[in-house]
Design an enzyme around this catalytic site. Structure first.
Site, PDB file in Angstrom:
ATOM      1  NE  ARG A 159       4.745  -1.335  83.322  1.00 53.97           N
ATOM      2  CZ  ARG A 159       4.029  -0.401  83.610  1.00 53.97           C
ATOM      3  NH1 ARG A 159       3.816   0.444  82.650  1.00 53.97           N
ATOM      4  NH2 ARG A 159       3.461  -0.125  84.896  1.00 53.97           N
ATOM      5  NE  ARG A 180       7.265  12.694  80.622  1.00 57.27           N
ATOM      6  CZ  ARG A 180       6.185  12.290  81.034  1.00 57.27           C
ATOM      7  NH1 ARG A 180       5.198  13.330  81.156  1.00 57.27           N
ATOM      8  NH2 ARG A 180       5.695  11.056  81.358  1.00 57.27           N
ATOM      9  NE  ARG A 237      -0.577   5.239  69.951  1.00 53.46           N
ATOM     10  CZ  ARG A 237      -0.487   4.075  70.059  1.00 53.46           C
ATOM     11  NH1 ARG A 237       0.324   3.152  69.535  1.00 53.46           N
ATOM     12  NH2 ARG A 237      -1.422   3.380  71.201  1.00 53.46           N
ATOM     13  CD  GLU A 266      -0.815   3.137  62.871  1.00 52.69           C
ATOM     14  OE1 GLU A 266      -1.526   2.451  63.470  1.00 52.69           O
ATOM     15  OE2 GLU A 266       0.179   3.045  63.179  1.00 52.69           O
ATOM     16  CG  HIS A 284       0.141  -0.501  65.010  1.00 54.87           C
ATOM     17  ND1 HIS A 284      -0.421   0.715  65.312  1.00 54.87           N
ATOM     18  CD2 HIS A 284       0.489  -1.053  65.940  1.00 54.87           C
ATOM     19  CE1 HIS A 284      -0.442   1.040  66.430  1.00 54.87           C
ATOM     20  NE2 HIS A 284       0.298  -0.263  67.098  1.00 54.87           N
TER      21      HIS A 284
END
Length: 329
Positions: A159, A180, A237, A266, A284
């Site tokens: 998305r 993938r 990430r 983090e 972040h």
């Protein structure tokens, strides 16, 4: 005020205050400081049927799930839920939900802002002005990089990846991607490996989630493939990047620059990254607007209400899509 549902919901550790307030209004809420089975009281073990948690902070695994024999649903705040053992939850008939869609546009906006800041050095130019150097020394130096003619590769065409691609098209960039598997009906060129994608582009944007399958998948080999004009952007990430390899690649000129919103540990950011002038670093903030975080907080609670009122989750994760609500009575 809506009547409370006769259901006990556990909130372990930190959670968005809007979620906490709505859970308290709609359910019987109990709290513990951390996701630790030994903090659960006998009453919690007996009564808790739902958990609302930050799905990317503390590990929520088999031991915690097994400690709550009447658990039906874990409502996670955030798109990423890599700290939750969703596969195990699914095997035990426990639903897991996350908060997709409501943050897609905000994170995509941040990705483009981060890319612009990295390529055009906008934070450094502002610092130059604020330090009085424009008046004393003249114009800020011309930036060696531009978005003009750049070829973007998106690692993780979900998305958020699609929303980023839409924005990149408006900026005139060409787009390719690696997942993938190819996305059905998507016209962008697909590369079967991340290294092949990196070799074909000069701007790599990572949007993939964390977890064992993606641990340090963006490594020295990928940076070498991206090349000396390469720009790396990470909005997914921090665990997906070998940070030591990234520091070396930036320091040695293997790639030209990087823009990062996420980090492996983090809120700790390696000093090696902080010291690099060709790294743009954000704390972040991808979805960190009041509007979007409130929408995420609401979706956490709306999933709980829907589950216990209608027996349906609004946004189940893939690993628990098969889970059905327990019959009442």
């Amino acid at each position: 005020m809506t009547e409370k549902l006769p259901v006990t919901i556990l909130v372990p550790g930190r959670l968005h205050e809007r979620s906490v307030q709505r859970i308290d209004q709609s359910f019987r809420m109990v709290r513990i400081d951390h996701v630790q089975p030994d903090l659960l009281t006998p009453e919690m073990k007996r009564d808790v049927r739902g958990v609302a948690a930050m799905g990317f902070l503390e590990p929520l695994g088999a031991a915690f799930i097994d400690a709550l024999p009447n658990l039906e649903i874990i409502a996670s705040f955030g798109v990423g839920y890599d700290a939750i053992d969703a596969a195990y939850a699914g095997s035990k008939g426990v639903m897991v939900t996350n908060t997709p869609d409501v943050l897609t546009e905000e994170v995509a906006d941040t990705a483009l802002g981060l890319l612009l800041n990295t390529v055009r050095e906008l934070p450094r130019a502002e610092a130059y002005l604020r330090a009085g150097r424009w008046e004393k020394e003249g114009n800020y130096p011309l930036t060696p990089m531009t978005l003009r003619g750049r070829r973007a590769g998106i690692f993780g065409m979900g998305r958020i990846g699609m929303a980023i691609a839409k924005r990149l098209e408006a900026f005139g960039l060409t787009i390719a991607y690696h997942n993938r598997r190819p996305v059905e009906g998507l016209a962008y060129p697909y590369y079967p490996s991340l290294e092949e994608l990196a070799e074909s582009v000069d701007t790599l944007i990572s949007v993939v989630p964390g977890g064992a399958a993606t641990e340090k998948i963006v490594n020295a080999k990928i940076f070498k493939a991206l090349g000396p004009e390469g720009v790396f952007i990470n909005i997914g990430r921090g665990s997906t990047v070998d940070e030591e390899a990234l520091i070396e690649a930036l320091r040695e000129g293997t790639i030209r620059a990087a823009g990062l919103d996420v980090f492996a540990e983090e809120p700790h950011v390696p000093q090696g990254l902080i010291d690099l002038p060709n790294a743009v670093l954000l704390p972040h903030v991808g979805s960190a607007s009041v509007h979007t975080r409130n929408a995420m907080a609401d979706l956490v609670v709306d999933n709980l209400i829907s589950w216990f009122s209608n027996g349906e989750a609004l946004t189940p994760v893939a690993e628990t899509a098969h889970v059905v609500a327990k019959a009442k009575g």
